[in-house]
Design an enzyme around this catalytic site. Sequence first.
Site, PDB file in Angstrom:
ATOM      1  N   SER A  88       0.840  -1.189   0.000  1.00 42.37           N
ATOM      2  CA  SER A  88       0.000   0.000   0.000  1.00 42.37           C
ATOM      3  C   SER A  88       0.887   1.256   0.000  1.00 42.37           C
ATOM      4  O   SER A  88       1.738   1.383  -0.884  1.00 42.37           O
ATOM      5  CB  SER A  88      -0.939  -0.051   1.211  1.00 42.37           C
ATOM      6  OG  SER A  88      -1.825   1.043   1.222  1.00 42.37           O
ATOM      7  N   ARG A 116     -12.066   6.941   9.238  1.00 40.57           N
ATOM      8  CA  ARG A 116     -11.807   5.511   9.280  1.00 40.57           C
ATOM      9  C   ARG A 116     -12.879   4.721   8.535  1.00 40.57           C
ATOM     10  O   ARG A 116     -12.574   3.793   7.800  1.00 40.57           O
ATOM     11  CB  ARG A 116     -11.721   5.040  10.733  1.00 40.57           C
ATOM     12  CG  ARG A 116     -11.421   3.564  10.881  1.00 40.57           C
ATOM     13  CD  ARG A 116     -10.106   3.169  10.217  1.00 40.57           C
ATOM     14  NE  ARG A 116      -9.691   1.821  10.539  1.00 40.57           N
ATOM     15  CZ  ARG A 116      -8.622   1.225  10.027  1.00 40.57           C
ATOM     16  NH1 ARG A 116      -7.838   1.877   9.183  1.00 40.57           N
ATOM     17  NH2 ARG A 116      -8.298  -0.003  10.375  1.00 40.57           N
ATOM     18  N   ASP A 144      -9.362  -4.171  -5.939  1.00 39.44           N
ATOM     19  CA  ASP A 144      -8.848  -2.977  -5.248  1.00 39.44           C
ATOM     20  C   ASP A 144      -9.322  -1.714  -5.957  1.00 39.44           C
ATOM     21  O   ASP A 144      -9.020  -1.514  -7.129  1.00 39.44           O
ATOM     22  CB  ASP A 144      -7.313  -3.042  -5.241  1.00 39.44           C
ATOM     23  CG  ASP A 144      -6.665  -1.993  -4.353  1.00 39.44           C
ATOM     24  OD1 ASP A 144      -7.303  -0.966  -4.037  1.00 39.44           O
ATOM     25  OD2 ASP A 144      -5.500  -2.199  -3.972  1.00 39.44           O
ATOM     26  N   HIS A 190      -8.403  -3.635  -1.569  1.00 38.88           N
ATOM     27  CA  HIS A 190      -7.069  -3.141  -1.245  1.00 38.88           C
ATOM     28  C   HIS A 190      -6.451  -3.868  -0.044  1.00 38.88           C
ATOM     29  O   HIS A 190      -5.246  -4.099  -0.002  1.00 38.88           O
ATOM     30  CB  HIS A 190      -7.149  -1.638  -0.955  1.00 38.88           C
ATOM     31  CG  HIS A 190      -5.818  -1.016  -0.688  1.00 38.88           C
ATOM     32  ND1 HIS A 190      -4.812  -0.980  -1.632  1.00 38.88           N
ATOM     33  CD2 HIS A 190      -5.302  -0.432   0.422  1.00 38.88           C
ATOM     34  CE1 HIS A 190      -3.751  -0.380  -1.121  1.00 38.88           C
ATOM     35  NE2 HIS A 190      -4.014  -0.042   0.121  1.00 38.88           N
ATOM     36  N   ASP A 191      -7.262  -4.214   0.923  1.00 40.00           N
ATOM     37  CA  ASP A 191      -6.759  -4.872   2.137  1.00 40.00           C
ATOM     38  C   ASP A 191      -6.485  -6.360   1.984  1.00 40.00           C
ATOM     39  O   ASP A 191      -6.118  -7.024   2.955  1.00 40.00           O
ATOM     40  CB  ASP A 191      -7.773  -4.706   3.280  1.00 40.00           C
ATOM     41  CG  ASP A 191      -7.428  -3.526   4.177  1.00 40.00           C
ATOM     42  OD1 ASP A 191      -6.448  -2.807   3.883  1.00 40.00           O
ATOM     43  OD2 ASP A 191      -8.140  -3.314   5.171  1.00 40.00           O
TER      44      ASP A 191
END
Lengths: 370, 370
Positions: free
Chosen positions: A149, A218, A316, A349-350
């Site tokens: 990332s 968040r 992603d 993405h994670d």
Amino acid sequence: MTEFIPPATLFHALPSPFPMKRGGELHGARVAYETWGQLNAARDNAVLIVTGLSPDAHAARNAGNDEEGWWEAMLGPGKAIDTDRWFVICVNSLGSCKGSTGPASINPQTGALYQLDFPELSVEDGARAAHAVVQALGIETLACIIGNSMGGMTALAYLLLHPGAARSHINISGSAQALPFSIAIRSLQREAIRLDPAWNHGHYDDDHYPESGMRMARKLGVITYRSALEWDGRFGRVRLESDRPDEEPFGLEFQVESYLEGHARRFVRRFDPNCYLYLSRSMDWFDLAEYAGGDVMQGLAKIRVERALAIGAVTDILFPLQQQEQIAQGLALGGAQTEFVPLESPQGHDAFLVDFERFAPAVAGFLAKL
Amino acid sequence: MTEFIPPATLFHALPSPFPMKRGGELHGARVAYETWGQLNAARDNAVLIVTGLSPDAHAARNAGNDEEGWWEAMLGPGKAIDTDRWFVICVNSLGSCKGSTGPASINPQTGALYQLDFPELSVEDGARAAHAVVQALGIETLACIIGNSMGGMTALAYLLLHPGAARSHINISGSAQALPFSIAIRSLQREAIRLDPAWNHGHYDDDHYPESGMRMARKLGVITYRSALEWDGRFGRVRLESDRPDEEPFGLEFQVESYLEGHARRFVRRFDPNCYLYLSRSMDWFDLAEYAGGDVMQGLAKIRVERALAIGAVTDILFPLQQQEQIAQGLALGGAQTEFVPLESPQGHDAFLVDFERFAPAVAGFLAKL
């Protein structure tokens, strides 16, 4: 802010002053890091991990800290990043609040917290700070630098700024330049924090804390870190149990909302808002094209590394797969033997933090060939 | 709130009381609408347009209002929705602030604004309100009902609740049920408004207005209405002109940020925050599966319509293309002659508002065959 620092984290004192890319300098700054495995006599088995925005240096259990790390499944004896073979270093980013010097640290020149007096932070500053740690450990050339990332940006900067500093590179869900969709998301996250009256231009404390802003930032992060596909299967339209109704008007009703709420609660007081702002903006600024007259591919081609692997998840949306493909193409242009491996992970993405079934073999396979 | 209502908008008084799906009822409520073209003697050339969350009923210029409408390029003499042939009605959604009764309207029972005393709003309520307008105009069966975005949900509800009410249907970037990614986005938009202290549980006024919350909600909306692909080409990494720097720390720097800011500024005072909350949540609740024991495909199959077209953009992340494909499949299961047309628009969910080159021929082609 000491509670954010894992026990047994090591510290390296940066040269003082430590000049910053966009101006200003740090005095008495440090970088937090941890290590796994043993450096061999030839000092040629070192692997450096540079991280995303929020992780600390505790990527996995080690001698000093038996607590599970954020990349526990990837790092350890016999694992994808095999600490029986490799001497692994993970650094906490400069500008973070998890041990390295950042906006939440004391400014030795004033005795007060830096807050917004911290100089402007670039990804390149983090790369130079990480390089200082590696050099201090007596390592001339890394066997591999692995960046995830934001760390994928940091690793590229590291390689560009320090030719010959690594023989190989694994870029995971990274990018060679920030693109407008991710800039827009990060800009909105920063705005959420800035709009929170408790942020107070960076002058908050534990009693007056921009909790709402951090919560919004968040939640928006988590939305862009995962994928719609994953959530369709994971949450669907399932409601929260009726014995715990949210009494607030327009309050939580669906499982997906409660999932976001849980993520926000766990994060809000565990990451410093000013550090978040600085690190977030450093990503927007990052652009390897700066080093090659505006051509990002030529910027990548300036990097000298023998072998490289670029991987990412097809789902992603924050660092889309085309960016990892671009990294592979650009590094190949620079002469590296390069692989690009798109992974069918549904987790967005994670995925590199959860989909070890796909990411571990890709990383292990590349490292095994070194 | 009268400034939100386009001049020359017409009003239809709903039956009073007007019962709401989730309980409660409206008294003296009305629906705003506009029309184009002439209803023929057989009363069989009527086309109804139901809209997304924010548009008013002024879809295009007409006799009463020469101002450009939100779907000007699609609607008019000789255009895709040809008003020389069709008598077109566009209704403003029940619950909106643009002429139809909603949370920003006066509650005749108290003489004060409804605000959060407005009963819970469902997409189905909007569909029933639209149907009342059509009936009042003496139209037994519509030639076509066209729904965009949220209107795609409204149109499906309309068809399900009123069998035989339309011979054909065009569903544009719609969905038969809300999925968790879009629920998460809308939940966060609502939270941004709710977290703004000026929202004050719905008791704001022009002097104490949840501007920050609305700004955040709108920016997040715009991010999800467009696409990364479009923005790469449109904004890239272009910065704002240096003679207008944003002096605020972490302020605007990139064109994409200024684009979002412009959208937010234009929207914030032009849409009522409580109406936004109600309409937004109505979408989360919408699920045709409710009508068929939890099976959305069977819910769609209960709809009786002769012909249907489902179209959308490949880059839509909010109402992804699979949802339009599902609509086509479900309506086909119910016996409709159905087409599914994925369009290669780069503009994401909002493509139907801008990419007329692709959307106009698809709509025109379908209507021509009726």
